[in-house]
Design an enzyme around this catalytic site. Structure first.
Site, short mmCIF file in Angstrom:
data_model
loop_
_atom_site.label_atom_id
_atom_site.label_comp_id
_atom_site.label_asym_id
_atom_site.label_seq_id
_atom_site.Cartn_x
_atom_site.Cartn_y
_atom_site.Cartn_z
CG HIS A 255 -3.35 12.55 -2.84
ND1 HIS A 255 -2.46 12.11 -3.80
CD2 HIS A 255 -2.98 11.92 -1.69
CE1 HIS A 255 -1.60 11.27 -3.25
NE2 HIS A 255 -1.91 11.13 -1.98
CG HIS A 384 -2.97 7.87 6.16
ND1 HIS A 384 -3.24 9.14 5.68
CD2 HIS A 384 -2.04 7.35 5.33
CE1 HIS A 384 -2.50 9.38 4.61
NE2 HIS A 384 -1.76 8.30 4.38
#
Length: 410
Positions: A255, A384
């Site tokens: 993140h 992703h």
């Protein structure tokens, strides 16, 4: 001669390979290692939304199969997963047809992203989906008093949870920027004025990014993920459940990478800003310390607040976001060292994660590189990985859907 991972020819081939994975599955359902629908699993809103987004990008690029899949996934968001009684979207529908309880910002942010991409692709029902999801998001989740979203409600939107989370905030930023682009290119007055217009959506994203810039500086560029209702960080949250798939304990380097990239996307919608760039660089530099932190190649999943590894398994999305952010920083700065890391990490990811036999990527590896399924069983979606193959085409200034629409000349 086989193209080197990360080069345009290789990315194009990998994109085609990925988009075929699970193409015969039930849209929105959990996929197993071979791309087959797991009939024992629930149908999840976040998966249906991500796959709507991914296949809408395919539709924009002229893939008829992608258009059909995206339409089917979007229809599932409009029907099965939609809460016709209270509004918004259920987290999931169980195999017996009952809905899981609650309403989450994470899910609703992805529905907005899906609707934005689907509308850009010209899918039927996408405008209605975007209008409703944006309205629900602004009414129930976005807290204008602090410039960040609430995380979750009960099913009837009667009681808001005390918990606040950086994960839902992060995916909100991505969705807010995408909605801004969709609103800006809309040809109808109702859409162009949705939520106050494109700049209002971008300003919401930038406000959340400002919070993260300050948060990172206050915590040595390790981002706390969990907060109470007043946005006070709880650094020990889930210390007894450290590998939670959505709310793990400690710092999550993946993140850190993802936020660094999103800061650059938000910056690219306005004037260059040295403060934002410095924060992105600092987040990137801190996150990359997770590489080999336990003596093995790859990024550990989580660390404590002194950079000691906590969950050492390797997640495919962490490698992807490291690659994406290296590319973004290279594009933003021109610094060749970021390009070198992009090449290095693509070589690692292609060797470690790509499943040439069964398709897609292994979603989780043990430190020694052996496929595992303790945190993320199966291969639930392509979000992703597909975005990683498209970022060099899309760039930083526009959402994926808008950039691809311009690239494809439609």
């Amino acid at each position: 001669m086989t193209p080197r991972p990360g080069t345009p020819a290789w990315l194009s081939a990998e994109y085609d390979r990925l988009m075929s994975f699970g193409a015969d599955g039930d849209p929105g359902s959990y996929l197993d290692d071979r791309g087959r629908t797991d009939t024992r699993s629930s149908t999840f809103t976040w998966i249906a939304a991500r796959m709507t987004h991914v296949h809408s990008l395919g539709a924009i690029r002229g893939r008829d199969a992608g258009r059909a899949y995206a339409q089917a996934a979007l229809d599932k968001l409009r029907t099965d997963l939609h809460d016709d009684r209270h509004g918004g979207w259920h987290p999931a529908i169980r195999p017996d047809g009952t809905a899981e309880a609650g309403k989450s910002c994470y899910d609703h942010a992805f529905v907005m992203l899906a609707a934005s991409s689907a509308l850009t692709a010209g899918l039927e029902g996408a405008q209605q989906l975007l209008t409703e999801s944006a309205s629900v998001y602004l009414d129930k989740f976005w807290d204008a008093s602090v410039g960040r979203p609430r995380d979750a409600w009960d099913s009837s939107f009667s009681t808001c949870e005390e918990y606040r989370g950086l994960n839902s905030t992060m995916h909100s930023v991505e969705a807010l920027l995408a909605v801004a682009d969709t609103v800006e290119i809309s040809k109808t007055p109702a859409m162009s004025e949705l939520g106050g217009g494109a700049e209002a959506w971008r300003e919401r994203a930038r406000t959340a990014c400002e919070f993260v810039i300050d948060l990172a500086r206050a915590h040595g560029n390790r981002l706390p993920e969990h907060f109470d209702a007043s946005w006070s960080a709880d650094l020990e949250y889930n210390s007894d459940k450290q590998d939670d798939p959505f709310k793990p304990y400690g710092a999550t380097p993946g993140h850190g990478f993802e936020w660094a990239r999103l800061l650059l996307h938000a910056e690219a919608t306005g004037e260059p800003d040295d403060r934002t760039l410095a924060a992105a660089v600092a987040l990137f530099d801190q996150a990359r310390k997770a590489w080999g932190a336990d003596g093995h190649d790859g990024f550990v999943y989580t660390t404590d607040w002194d950079d000691r590894p906590v969950v050492t398994r390797r997640m495919h999305w962490v490698a992807v976001e490291a690659i994406n952010t290296a590319y973004a920083l290279h594009e933003r700065t021109g610094d060749s060292s970021y390009g070198d890391l992009y090449d290095e990490w693509w070589a690692y990811a292609a060797d470690a994660f790509i499943d040439a036999e069964n398709g897609s990527w292994h979603h989780e590896l043990a430190p020694d590189g052996t496929p595992e399924a303790t945190v993320w069983p199966g291969k639930p979606d392509l979000y992703h990985t597909v975005q990683a193959t498209l970022l060099p085409v899309a760039g930083l200034k526009r959402s994926f859907a808008r950039a691809l629409r311009q690239t494809e000349g439609s």
